[in-house]
Design a protein around this motif. Structure first.
Motif, PDB file in Angstrom:
ATOM      1  N   PHE A  44      -9.907   6.489 104.867  1.00  0.00           N
ATOM      2  CA  PHE A  44     -10.851   7.270 105.543  1.00  0.00           C
ATOM      3  C   PHE A  44     -10.165   8.648 105.781  1.00  0.00           C
ATOM      4  O   PHE A  44      -9.012   9.052 105.636  1.00  0.00           O
ATOM      5  N   THR A  45     -11.429   9.791 106.016  1.00  0.00           N
ATOM      6  CA  THR A  45     -11.300  10.968 106.147  1.00  0.00           C
ATOM      7  C   THR A  45     -12.001  11.320 107.458  1.00  0.00           C
ATOM      8  O   THR A  45     -13.008  10.747 107.634  1.00  0.00           O
ATOM      9  N   TYR A  46     -11.401  12.253 108.167  1.00  0.00           N
ATOM     10  CA  TYR A  46     -12.204  12.881 109.424  1.00  0.00           C
ATOM     11  C   TYR A  46     -12.268  14.311 109.260  1.00  0.00           C
ATOM     12  O   TYR A  46     -11.069  14.979 109.392  1.00  0.00           O
ATOM     13  N   ASP A  47     -13.316  14.809 109.172  1.00  0.00           N
ATOM     14  CA  ASP A  47     -13.575  16.156 109.108  1.00  0.00           C
ATOM     15  C   ASP A  47     -13.886  16.714 110.595  1.00  0.00           C
ATOM     16  O   ASP A  47     -14.740  16.701 111.044  1.00  0.00           O
ATOM     17  N   SER A  48     -12.998  17.545 111.272  1.00  0.00           N
ATOM     18  CA  SER A  48     -13.060  17.769 112.495  1.00  0.00           C
ATOM     19  C   SER A  48     -14.234  18.829 112.626  1.00  0.00           C
ATOM     20  O   SER A  48     -14.654  19.146 114.047  1.00  0.00           O
ATOM     21  N   THR A  49     -14.299  19.785 111.772  1.00  0.00           N
ATOM     22  CA  THR A  49     -15.453  20.680 111.811  1.00  0.00           C
ATOM     23  C   THR A  49     -16.924  20.102 112.039  1.00  0.00           C
ATOM     24  O   THR A  49     -17.627  20.407 112.979  1.00  0.00           O
ATOM     25  N   THR A  50     -17.267  19.059 111.260  1.00  0.00           N
ATOM     26  CA  THR A  50     -18.222  18.256 111.320  1.00  0.00           C
ATOM     27  C   THR A  50     -18.327  17.208 112.088  1.00  0.00           C
ATOM     28  O   THR A  50     -19.422  16.519 112.396  1.00  0.00           O
ATOM     29  N   GLU A  51     -17.134  16.799 112.439  1.00  0.00           N
ATOM     30  CA  GLU A  51     -16.916  15.493 113.552  1.00  0.00           C
ATOM     31  C   GLU A  51     -17.466  14.364 112.813  1.00  0.00           C
ATOM     32  O   GLU A  51     -17.930  13.387 113.138  1.00  0.00           O
ATOM     33  N   THR A  52     -17.105  14.151 111.335  1.00  0.00           N
ATOM     34  CA  THR A  52     -17.591  13.139 110.516  1.00  0.00           C
ATOM     35  C   THR A  52     -16.399  12.246 109.948  1.00  0.00           C
ATOM     36  O   THR A  52     -15.365  12.795 109.394  1.00  0.00           O
ATOM     37  N   LYS A  80     -18.976  11.787 115.937  1.00  0.00           N
ATOM     38  CA  LYS A  80     -20.445  11.871 115.725  1.00  0.00           C
ATOM     39  C   LYS A  80     -21.114  11.197 114.675  1.00  0.00           C
ATOM     40  O   LYS A  80     -22.085  10.671 114.922  1.00  0.00           O
ATOM     41  N   HIS A  81     -20.371  11.586 113.547  1.00  0.00           N
ATOM     42  CA  HIS A  81     -21.080  10.888 112.510  1.00  0.00           C
ATOM     43  C   HIS A  81     -20.029   9.768 111.560  1.00  0.00           C
ATOM     44  O   HIS A  81     -19.022  10.136 111.428  1.00  0.00           O
ATOM     45  N   ILE A  82     -20.663   8.756 111.276  1.00  0.00           N
ATOM     46  CA  ILE A  82     -19.970   7.835 110.445  1.00  0.00           C
ATOM     47  C   ILE A  82     -20.532   7.664 109.023  1.00  0.00           C
ATOM     48  O   ILE A  82     -21.760   7.223 109.209  1.00  0.00           O
ATOM     49  N   VAL A  83     -19.833   7.778 107.957  1.00  0.00           N
ATOM     50  CA  VAL A  83     -20.494   7.512 106.654  1.00  0.00           C
ATOM     51  C   VAL A  83     -19.652   6.530 105.964  1.00  0.00           C
ATOM     52  O   VAL A  83     -18.412   6.778 105.736  1.00  0.00           O
ATOM     53  N   ILE A  84     -20.108   5.344 105.557  1.00  0.00           N
ATOM     54  CA  ILE A  84     -19.523   4.161 104.927  1.00  0.00           C
ATOM     55  C   ILE A  84     -20.031   4.528 103.565  1.00  0.00           C
ATOM     56  O   ILE A  84     -21.249   4.474 102.967  1.00  0.00           O
ATOM     57  N   GLU A  85     -19.150   4.717 102.692  1.00  0.00           N
ATOM     58  CA  GLU A  85     -19.334   5.098 101.243  1.00  0.00           C
ATOM     59  C   GLU A  85     -19.980   3.688 100.499  1.00  0.00           C
ATOM     60  O   GLU A  85     -19.171   2.701 100.706  1.00  0.00           O
ATOM     61  N   GLU A  86     -20.509   3.954  99.483  1.00  0.00           N
ATOM     62  CA  GLU A  86     -20.738   2.965  98.409  1.00  0.00           C
ATOM     63  C   GLU A  86     -19.583   2.071  97.932  1.00  0.00           C
ATOM     64  O   GLU A  86     -18.387   2.863  97.711  1.00  0.00           O
ATOM     65  N   ILE A 102     -21.380   8.314 119.129  1.00  0.00           N
ATOM     66  CA  ILE A 102     -22.092   8.332 117.747  1.00  0.00           C
ATOM     67  C   ILE A 102     -23.308   8.784 117.676  1.00  0.00           C
ATOM     68  O   ILE A 102     -24.189   8.143 118.391  1.00  0.00           O
ATOM     69  N   GLU A 103     -23.465   9.973 116.835  1.00  0.00           N
ATOM     70  CA  GLU A 103     -24.958  10.208 116.647  1.00  0.00           C
ATOM     71  C   GLU A 103     -25.835   9.512 115.314  1.00  0.00           C
ATOM     72  O   GLU A 103     -26.916   9.368 115.299  1.00  0.00           O
ATOM     73  N   SER A 104     -24.836   9.661 114.029  1.00  0.00           N
ATOM     74  CA  SER A 104     -25.300   8.990 113.042  1.00  0.00           C
ATOM     75  C   SER A 104     -24.421   7.822 112.326  1.00  0.00           C
ATOM     76  O   SER A 104     -23.110   8.125 112.548  1.00  0.00           O
ATOM     77  N   PHE A 105     -24.983   6.896 111.716  1.00  0.00           N
ATOM     78  CA  PHE A 105     -24.241   5.904 111.047  1.00  0.00           C
ATOM     79  C   PHE A 105     -24.882   5.510 109.771  1.00  0.00           C
ATOM     80  O   PHE A 105     -25.858   4.861 109.788  1.00  0.00           O
ATOM     81  N   SER A 106     -24.344   5.934 108.606  1.00  0.00           N
ATOM     82  CA  SER A 106     -24.866   5.558 107.429  1.00  0.00           C
ATOM     83  C   SER A 106     -24.286   4.469 106.630  1.00  0.00           C
ATOM     84  O   SER A 106     -23.042   4.378 106.591  1.00  0.00           O
ATOM     85  N   ILE A 107     -25.150   3.536 106.251  1.00  0.00           N
ATOM     86  CA  ILE A 107     -24.795   2.422 105.618  1.00  0.00           C
ATOM     87  C   ILE A 107     -25.103   2.299 104.089  1.00  0.00           C
ATOM     88  O   ILE A 107     -26.413   2.272 103.966  1.00  0.00           O
TER      89      ILE A 107
END
Length: 184
Positions: A44-52, A80-86, A102-107
């Motif tokens: 995992f990575t966390y981008d503190s600028t975009t809070e992703t 704020k944003h969670i991205v689960i990658e392929e 959490i504002e967005s959660f991509s599956i």
């Protein structure tokens, strides 16, 4: 009598001083580490600028508990944003336990399983355009106005208020996941 009254007054003054501090202090906001490896090998990575928060790798994410050893590295974090990658196929229980804001959660299309407590006590921030998105081609899940359902829309998994003033559970829904409406 004066002694009792002065002792009582001193106690009240002391109590208001002691108990006033926690109520006036703000809780410290916790964020995930910048990067790391999950128990089952994904990264995992966390981008503190975009809070992703982005989780990548292959296979099922497994191994987290709600307390004690092996708690999620995201527990009690604000994201704020969670991205689960392929490539990720399953989200285990307690992976997003007590994740806030959490504002967005991509599956992605590759996710076929989300265990019942994967988002245990997670809080979502509602509003237009917020909530879940599910990639085209996912055969297990879908999202409608930010709310997560199984593909056939017979199970409501997690409701996210996307700015609606009223929500009606679709007629196709025959079951509602535990905590589907937690904090929303």
């Amino acid at each position: 009598m004066k002694k009792i009254l002065s002792t009582l007054l001193a106690f009240v003054m002391l109590a208001t001083t002691i108990f006033a501090v926690p109520f006036s202090a703000q809780a410290e906001v916790k964020y995930p580490e910048a990067s790391g490896t999950l128990l089952s090998g994904q990264t995992f990575t966390y981008d503190s600028t975009t809070e992703t928060l982005t989780i990548s790798g292959e296979g099922a994410i497994t191994g987290y508990n709600w307390t004690g050893e092996n708690v999620s590295p995201f527990e009690y974090c604000t994201v704020k944003h969670i991205v689960i990658e392929e490539g990720i196929t399953s989200l285990c229980n307690y992976l997003f336990h007590y994740v806030y804001g959490i504002e967005s959660f991509s599956i992605p299309a590759s996710v076929t399983t989300i265990q019942v407590y994967a988002m245990s006590y997670a809080t979502f921030v509602g509003g237009a355009g917020k909530g879940f998105t599910v990639a085209e081609g996912n055969e297990s899940f879908c999202a409608d106005n930010g709310t997560l359902y199984n593909k056939s829309k017979t199970k409501l998994i997690k409701y996210v208020n996307s700015g609606l003033t009223e929500f009606t559970v679709p007629e196709t829904v025959s079951s509602i996941e535990q905590e589907a409406f937690y904090k929303d």
